[in-house]
Write an enzyme that holds these catalytic residues in place. Structure first.
Site, PDB file in Angstrom:
ATOM      1  N   GLU A 115      -4.756   6.854  10.680  1.00 15.25           N
ATOM      2  CA  GLU A 115      -4.658   8.189  10.088  1.00 15.25           C
ATOM      3  C   GLU A 115      -4.135   8.007   8.671  1.00 15.25           C
ATOM      4  OE1 GLU A 115      -2.349   7.945  13.011  1.00 15.25           O
ATOM      5  OE2 GLU A 115      -3.897   8.390  14.480  1.00 15.25           O
ATOM      6  N   TYR A 167      -2.942   2.143  29.930  1.00 16.65           N
ATOM      7  CA  TYR A 167      -3.919   3.037  29.305  1.00 16.65           C
ATOM      8  C   TYR A 167      -5.314   2.864  29.891  1.00 16.65           C
ATOM      9  CZ  TYR A 167      -5.708   6.083  25.693  1.00 16.65           C
ATOM     10  OH  TYR A 167      -6.288   7.145  25.040  1.00 16.65           O
ATOM     11  N   LEU A 193       0.832  -1.208   0.000  1.00 13.46           N
ATOM     12  CA  LEU A 193       0.000   0.000   0.000  1.00 13.46           C
ATOM     13  C   LEU A 193       0.863   1.253   0.000  1.00 13.46           C
ATOM     14  CD1 LEU A 193      -2.765  -1.122   2.529  1.00 13.46           C
ATOM     15  CD2 LEU A 193      -2.854  -1.146   0.020  1.00 13.46           C
ATOM     16  N   ALA A 194       1.980   1.216   0.726  1.00 11.66           N
ATOM     17  CA  ALA A 194       2.886   2.365   0.764  1.00 11.66           C
ATOM     18  C   ALA A 194       3.440   2.658  -0.629  1.00 11.66           C
ATOM     19  CB  ALA A 194       4.024   2.109   1.743  1.00 11.66           C
TER      20      ALA A 194
END
Length: 195
Positions: free
Chosen positions: A138, A171, A113-114
């Protein structure tokens, strides 16, 4: 120490790491497990604010963020979300991830994909110890052509590392955790940062 495929399978089998829905074992390769694209997206509205003052008063930052982000866009199965060149969009993984307090995860985009210009995780690829929820992606298209992204396509790969001990503030137990249990493409909550 980064987990190998044998350990990833074992940690999933033993419930130490959880991915829901759980990918098939043939999606576990070497030191990663493939994750797929969900159907929740958000985009920036065109020219709805001249800028966002990231260090301005919280109320103003909140209003600016609200004015620039679209509502959630849900893409039906079989249809595509088109990411145009020079465009940033938020999306989620199909899988919800749960990590214990002694494991950190890393998300990497796919090389295939990159090579088309798609950045899957612009900067924030760490999944904190104690994380629970879907991973917001993102996306940025740095290529020359629009890219058709379809729910359920393999979008990236997760790897995991065992920490030297349990995190003191995982978290899931932090009161200031802004994205706890997220299940959709949640917009930036930078306005909730503590000073």
């Amino acid at each position: 120490m980064r987990l190998c495929d044998t350990d990833i399978e074992r940690y999933l089998d033993d419930g130490i790491i959880s991915l829901t829905p759980r990918p098939n074992n043939d999606k576990i390769n070497g030191a990663t497990i493939d994750v797929r694209l969900g159907n929740s997206f958000r985009v920036f509205r065109e020219h709805s604010a001249p800028f966002i003052d990231l260090s301005g008063p919280k109320e103003e930052v909140s209003a600016q963020l609200e004015s620039v982000m679209s509502d959630e866009i849900l893409i039906p199965e079989g249809e595509a979300f088109f990411l145009h060149p020079g465009t940033l969009a938020l999306a989620t993984t199909l899988e919800s991830v749960k990590l214990p307090a002694n494991i950190i995860g890393w998300l990497d985009g796919r090389s295939s994909l990159a090579r088309l210009g798609l950045m899957v995780h612009v900067t924030a690829h760490r999944i904190d110890p104690g994380w629970e929820g879907k991973i917001v992606l993102e996306f940025y298209n740095s290529g020359k052509l629009p890219l058709a992204l379809r729910p359920n396509m393999v979008i990236g790969a997760l790897s995991f590392e065992v920490l030297s001990g349990e995190a003191k503030r995982p978290y899931s137990s932090r009161k200031d955790a802004k994205y706890k249990n997220q299940q959709s493409a949640v917009a930036s909550r930078i306005d909730e940062d503590k000073e």
